[in-house]
Write an enzyme that holds these catalytic residues in place. Structure first.
Site, PDB file in Angstrom:
ATOM      1  N   PRO A   2      83.849  16.712   2.754  1.00 13.86           N
ATOM      2  CA  PRO A   2      83.934  16.557   1.307  1.00 13.86           C
ATOM      3  C   PRO A   2      83.085  15.390   0.803  1.00 13.86           C
ATOM      4  CG  PRO A   2      86.112  16.622   2.340  1.00 13.86           C
ATOM      5  CD  PRO A   2      85.120  16.440   3.412  1.00 13.86           C
ATOM      6  N   GLU A   3      82.111  15.718  -0.031  1.00 12.74           N
ATOM      7  CA  GLU A   3      81.338  14.705  -0.739  1.00 12.74           C
ATOM      8  C   GLU A   3      81.589  14.937  -2.230  1.00 12.74           C
ATOM      9  OE1 GLU A   3      77.276  14.479   0.709  1.00 12.74           O
ATOM     10  OE2 GLU A   3      77.882  15.161   2.676  1.00 12.74           O
TER      11      GLU A   3
END
Length: 259
Positions: A2-3
């Site tokens: 997750p960015e």
DNA sequence: ATCTATTCCTGGCTGC
DNA sequence: TGCAGCCAGGAATAGA
């Protein structure tokens, strides 16, 4: 992993499911993910859900529930607990499940916004070019580690850094302060565009990532260098190269991104 | 300021 | 088939 686009997608899908809900009970199963007690959230109402770089901020009627998904964290509304469930939030309507096989994520409750969130630099998707250019020009380090530094710019991780540098045709080891205005502008445009496109596609799902509804993103099929080591560059057919930069796997085209 | 190395964790992979 | 060894990486941290 997750960015910014993945966290933004989680926040957007989470919002309609939890805003206005009251937290009736909490169960934390991992001291690693939740090092401090979360009991303070019981009885609190969720006012809003915000994103601060890669952090998810549940603004409560008293205090803040701050969640970082780490590498393999997922936050799903109305889901069933599984073998990797590390925290369960029972709501007055529904339930919120935090799963995280590798336990690199963190859940924290505090009355004030935690220091790690306050220390974040400007949001990578929001920063105006002139501010980006000014900050960049003052730095002597390499561009990739700088883009990964959350105090410099918030939200970029390994995938979108590699993708943005490829689009801007900038070598990951280029010295930040020597990029010049033209290349800095290309980089700023590339960052904003790649993040925007990824958000539109619900993020990249490499292994574990899903949004609050349990849906995977599809941006991974648009990756041009990340995870494409040895495959031909989409522009010039030169094999994509993988090197180590600041202990991170770094993917780039040696021809399009000259030193 | 900047760099390197280390730590947390475990699924999934490689090689024997 | 089984298993040891290693790798992936976000962010904090220590030390140079």
């Amino acid at each position: 992993m997750p960015e910014l686009p993945e966290v933004e997608t989680v926040v957007r899908t989470l919002r309609p499911r939890v805003v206005g809900r009251r937290i009736q009970a909490v169960r934390a199963m991992s001291r690693f993910v939740a090092p401090q007690p979360l009991d303070g959230v019981v009885g609190r109402t969720i006012l809003t859900v915000e994103r601060a770089a890669k952090h998810i901020l549940l603004v409560l009627d008293a205090g803040f529930l701050c969640i970082h998904l780490g590498m393999t964290g997922t936050l799903r509304a109305g889901a069933e607990p599984g073998p990797y469930t590390r925290a369960v939030f029972q709501l007055d309507q529904g339930v919120l499940i935090y799963d995280d096989p590798r336990q690199f994520g963190r859940i924290e409750y505090a009355l004030e916004i935690p220091p790690r969130v306050r220390r974040l630099g400007p949001d990578a998707h929001q920063i105006p070019f002139e501010e980006f250019w000014k900050k960049l020009a003052a730095r002597r380090g390499r561009i990739k580690p700088l883009l990964l530094d959350q105090r410099f710019l918030g939200g970029l991780g390994n995938i979108y850094t590699d993708e943005a540098l490829f689009r801007a045709r900038i070598h990951p080891l280029a010295v930040a302060g020597r990029l010049g205005r033209r290349r800095a502008l290309r980089l700023h445009t590339a960052i904003v565009e790649v993040l925007g496109e990824a958000i539109e596609l619900g993020g990249s799902s490499i292994s574990d990532y899903v949004d609050a509804e349990g849906r995977a993103g599809t941006f991974q099929i648009r990756h041009r260098v990340y995870g494409r080591t040895g495959e031909p560059c989409v522009v010039c057919r030169t094999p994509v190269r993988r090197i180590l930069v600041a202990q991170r796997g770094t993917h780039y085209c040696p021809r399009c991104q000259r030193p």
